[in-house]
Scaffold this motif. Sequence first.
Motif, PDB file in Angstrom:
ATOM      1  N   GLN A 267      71.856  -6.731  30.907  1.00  0.00           N
ATOM      2  CA  GLN A 267      71.140  -6.357  29.672  1.00  0.00           C
ATOM      3  C   GLN A 267      70.209  -5.192  29.988  1.00  0.00           C
ATOM      4  O   GLN A 267      69.531  -5.201  31.016  1.00  0.00           O
ATOM      5  CB  GLN A 267      70.324  -7.546  29.185  1.00  0.00           C
ATOM      6  CG  GLN A 267      69.826  -7.365  27.782  1.00  0.00           C
ATOM      7  CD  GLN A 267      69.159  -8.629  27.249  1.00  0.00           C
ATOM      8  OE1 GLN A 267      68.841  -9.534  28.000  1.00  0.00           O
ATOM      9  NE2 GLN A 267      68.962  -8.661  25.952  1.00  0.00           N
TER      10      GLN A 267
ATOM     11  N   GLU B  70      68.107  -1.460  27.990  1.00  0.00           N
ATOM     12  CA  GLU B  70      67.765  -0.750  26.749  1.00  0.00           C
ATOM     13  C   GLU B  70      68.107   0.721  26.895  1.00  0.00           C
ATOM     14  O   GLU B  70      67.926   1.285  27.975  1.00  0.00           O
ATOM     15  CB  GLU B  70      66.263  -0.878  26.466  1.00  0.00           C
ATOM     16  CG  GLU B  70      65.880  -2.268  26.023  1.00  0.00           C
ATOM     17  CD  GLU B  70      64.389  -2.427  25.792  1.00  0.00           C
ATOM     18  OE1 GLU B  70      63.648  -1.445  25.938  1.00  0.00           O
ATOM     19  OE2 GLU B  70      63.984  -3.549  25.460  1.00  0.00           O
TER      20      GLU B  70
ATOM     21  N   THR C 135      68.115   4.686  24.631  1.00  0.00           N
ATOM     22  CA  THR C 135      67.707   5.393  23.421  1.00  0.00           C
ATOM     23  C   THR C 135      68.747   6.471  23.120  1.00  0.00           C
ATOM     24  O   THR C 135      69.319   7.061  24.037  1.00  0.00           O
ATOM     25  CB  THR C 135      66.305   6.007  23.576  1.00  0.00           C
ATOM     26  OG1 THR C 135      66.035   6.817  22.444  1.00  0.00           O
ATOM     27  CG2 THR C 135      66.162   6.851  24.824  1.00  0.00           C
TER      28      THR C 135
ATOM     29  N   TRP D  76      66.965   3.161  19.088  1.00  0.00           N
ATOM     30  CA  TRP D  76      66.873   2.397  20.334  1.00  0.00           C
ATOM     31  C   TRP D  76      67.807   1.203  20.244  1.00  0.00           C
ATOM     32  O   TRP D  76      67.895   0.576  19.203  1.00  0.00           O
ATOM     33  CB  TRP D  76      65.442   1.880  20.520  1.00  0.00           C
ATOM     34  CG  TRP D  76      64.540   2.822  21.219  1.00  0.00           C
ATOM     35  CD1 TRP D  76      63.751   3.774  20.649  1.00  0.00           C
ATOM     36  CD2 TRP D  76      64.326   2.910  22.624  1.00  0.00           C
ATOM     37  NE1 TRP D  76      63.061   4.447  21.600  1.00  0.00           N
ATOM     38  CE2 TRP D  76      63.388   3.932  22.846  1.00  0.00           C
ATOM     39  CE3 TRP D  76      64.830   2.237  23.747  1.00  0.00           C
ATOM     40  CZ2 TRP D  76      62.949   4.292  24.101  1.00  0.00           C
ATOM     41  CZ3 TRP D  76      64.386   2.592  25.000  1.00  0.00           C
ATOM     42  CH2 TRP D  76      63.460   3.612  25.180  1.00  0.00           C
TER      43      TRP D  76
ATOM     44  N   ASP E  29      69.201  -2.433  22.369  1.00  0.00           N
ATOM     45  CA  ASP E  29      69.147  -3.356  23.490  1.00  0.00           C
ATOM     46  C   ASP E  29      70.606  -3.734  23.731  1.00  0.00           C
ATOM     47  O   ASP E  29      71.263  -4.285  22.846  1.00  0.00           O
ATOM     48  CB  ASP E  29      68.332  -4.585  23.078  1.00  0.00           C
ATOM     49  CG  ASP E  29      68.230  -5.583  24.189  1.00  0.00           C
ATOM     50  OD1 ASP E  29      67.204  -5.607  24.832  1.00  0.00           O
ATOM     51  OD2 ASP E  29      69.203  -6.331  24.417  1.00  0.00           O
TER      52      ASP E  29
ATOM     53  N   TYR F 140      75.519  -4.114  20.984  1.00  0.00           N
ATOM     54  CA  TYR F 140      74.387  -3.188  20.808  1.00  0.00           C
ATOM     55  C   TYR F 140      73.440  -3.776  19.777  1.00  0.00           C
ATOM     56  O   TYR F 140      73.809  -3.891  18.617  1.00  0.00           O
ATOM     57  CB  TYR F 140      74.873  -1.842  20.236  1.00  0.00           C
ATOM     58  CG  TYR F 140      75.771  -1.039  21.128  1.00  0.00           C
ATOM     59  CD1 TYR F 140      77.105  -1.386  21.298  1.00  0.00           C
ATOM     60  CD2 TYR F 140      75.300   0.090  21.765  1.00  0.00           C
ATOM     61  CE1 TYR F 140      77.936  -0.632  22.108  1.00  0.00           C
ATOM     62  CE2 TYR F 140      76.132   0.857  22.569  1.00  0.00           C
ATOM     63  CZ  TYR F 140      77.459   0.490  22.736  1.00  0.00           C
ATOM     64  OH  TYR F 140      78.270   1.229  23.523  1.00  0.00           O
TER      65      TYR F 140
ATOM     66  N   ILE G 220      67.114  -2.014  18.142  1.00  0.00           N
ATOM     67  CA  ILE G 220      65.707  -2.445  18.302  1.00  0.00           C
ATOM     68  C   ILE G 220      64.752  -1.291  17.963  1.00  0.00           C
ATOM     69  O   ILE G 220      63.616  -1.264  18.431  1.00  0.00           O
ATOM     70  CB  ILE G 220      65.440  -2.964  19.739  1.00  0.00           C
ATOM     71  CG1 ILE G 220      65.937  -1.946  20.776  1.00  0.00           C
ATOM     72  CG2 ILE G 220      66.043  -4.306  19.965  1.00  0.00           C
ATOM     73  CD1 ILE G 220      65.374  -2.165  22.147  1.00  0.00           C
ATOM     74  N   THR G 221      65.264  -0.348  17.146  1.00  0.00           N
ATOM     75  CA  THR G 221      64.445   0.832  16.820  1.00  0.00           C
ATOM     76  C   THR G 221      63.117   0.428  16.183  1.00  0.00           C
ATOM     77  O   THR G 221      62.068   0.926  16.559  1.00  0.00           O
ATOM     78  CB  THR G 221      65.222   1.747  15.855  1.00  0.00           C
ATOM     79  OG1 THR G 221      66.543   1.869  16.362  1.00  0.00           O
ATOM     80  CG2 THR G 221      64.586   3.118  15.751  1.00  0.00           C
TER      81      THR G 221
ATOM     82  N   LYS H 100      60.776  -1.108  18.666  1.00  0.00           N
ATOM     83  CA  LYS H 100      60.257  -0.069  19.571  1.00  0.00           C
ATOM     84  C   LYS H 100      59.164   0.741  18.893  1.00  0.00           C
ATOM     85  O   LYS H 100      58.169   1.090  19.519  1.00  0.00           O
ATOM     86  CB  LYS H 100      61.399   0.852  20.016  1.00  0.00           C
ATOM     87  CG  LYS H 100      62.220   0.243  21.119  1.00  0.00           C
ATOM     88  CD  LYS H 100      61.488   0.405  22.431  1.00  0.00           C
ATOM     89  CE  LYS H 100      62.147  -0.388  23.525  1.00  0.00           C
ATOM     90  NZ  LYS H 100      61.356  -0.413  24.747  1.00  0.00           N
TER      91      LYS H 100
END
Length: 630
Positions: free
Chosen positions: A225, A227, A229, A236, A238, A252, A255-256, A259
């Motif tokens: 796992q 992250e 960008t 973003w 994860d 995917y 997680i924008t 973040k």
Amino acid sequence: MKKSKKQKKKSAPFLKYTFFFYHLENFRTYLLTLPFFLTVTRWQKPPVLRRYLVTIFVVLIISLIRVILNFSLEQNLSYIIFTFAVVISAWYGGLGTGLFSTILSVLSGMYFSPEPGSAISIHSSEEQLRVTLFIMQGGFISLLSESVQSATRWQSIILESISDPFITYDRNMRFMYVNRRAEEMLHTSRRQLLGKRLSDLYPDAKKTIVYKYCREALHTKRFKQFEITIPQENKWFDISLYPSHDGVSVYYQDITRRKRVEKRLRQSQLQFKRFVDGNIIGVVIEDLKGKIYEANDSFLSMVGYSRADLLKGKINSVEMTPPEYSEIDLLANKRLLRKGIMTPYSKEYIRKDKKRMFMLMGGVLLNKNTQQSMKFYLDITEQKELEKKKNEFISIASHELKTPLTSVKAFTQILQRQFRNTKDDRSLYFLDNINNQLNKLNDLISNLLDVSKIEEGRLIFQEKPFLIDNLVQKIVVDFQYITSSHVIEKQGSSKAIVTGDEDRIGQVLINLISNGIKYSPQGTHVIVSVKDNKQTVVISVEDFGEGIPKEDKEKIFTRFFRSDKHEASRISGFGLGLYISKEIVRSHKGKIEVESKEGKGSTFHVTLPASAQISKKTGKSKSTKISSAL
Ligand code: ADP
């Protein structure tokens, strides 16, 4: 060069094999991606009528082929040819159409053999066995097709409903499954992706971290796992890699938002840290027992302790507080627990060197369970010192002014008496004016003296029981004697006995009545009413003047406050009367409130606790202790 030619020759068969295996692998991949192709694009079965019409059509075609083959080969073909019809129908419509095509195939087989138009019946036991086996085979194919389809369909439904991209690669990084969100992310349809190598479609992909970790996961077979960008899209993700024997699935998770929130939080934490480290004010994290968990340098230098003292737990804000402030602290803490905030108030602290200092403090509750709060401290010792000096000055100046004023007043009164005998009205008029101005000056000086006493806690009260009704009556009569512009009317009566400083309570009433007259220049009446109310007595002073603007109602009881309206209309005053009145009433455990309507007038209510009541018949106090004091 020669060597390389040799090498080329040698590698030729190897290349052939590689080429063969490459295509074999391709074929395998296409086979594996086929169910996805077939089901991903078809989430629901076709409509019933279409399913059964297609089945009939397929069986008819196969029957036709069988008749032609029978005719051309001159022999009776078995039912096995109908397997195609069953497979196609079962794939197209599932279990129902699979079984339907099996039955149709049997009927057609009987009808068209040995020749078209034969009777639909089983002629021999051999035929019976063939039919039975075919029906069993048809049933099995239909069942298998239905379960494979529904399993794949469910899998697709789940993966398609995920709002995040999901991709499965085989061991050679070929696309085996791509959900709708992944299609959007790659800006390519899955028909163009499935079965193709990632690196063939995107040559640069090999340089990416996702590709590198996928390869690694395929090799180590370990979940990974991380992250990443995507700056172009300002996003973003994860990424979770789930490796298996056949390939690797990549999930995917967008997680924008998280973040962005984290970034904002980091920024505000940084700003707050800068503010705390800036040491402009003292910042402390403490609990209600006064245990200090964290403190910035500013606070430590204020109270004279070191960081080592803090770490050893030697600083406790409750222990640093002088006992006379424990009550006000208790109230502030109660409010902190109830409302989550501590409105700023000032109090003294005892430093490490035992010196006292003044702090302005406020705070917010951080955690209700641990009762931890963040408190802000501002050293106001200097301001308090200045204020003390100012009060001392006012006090000394007022005292010094009082002495000459008293003698000037005495001489004025002597002169007034003398001139009254000479009948010199003009001089008498001047002397009256001097006397009035001296009275005003006297009031002002007394007020200033009172204010400085209040500030220093030196306002002393001569307490004794007295009848409030008598006091009100006397003040009303006295006022009426010196006032010609207004009628001062007393309404109601009281039997209450109040224990307190009669002169000071009188001072409150005088202030309220004189305000009533002063701020109702067009008015003709001021009503003073007295009313007993259970354990209290309420004295109200009502005027019919200009009233008080809504926004000023709270402020009028503060020191030196004067409404702009009255400043402008040049009604004289210093904004001290109500402040002193409030302090006097508060010291008698009473309260003072105001009701007012602009343009209509104001009513001030003074509520005082009644220590006893005088009996109706006997006129004696119900409390013998007080009546004897009277
Ligand atoms: P002062 O009257 O000397 O200014 P006070 O403390 O008695 O000081 O009153 C403060 C302010 O409250 C006044 O300046 C005035 O604006 C307002 N005020 C007080 N009493 C009245 C009243 N009866 N009607 C209207 N405004 C009033």
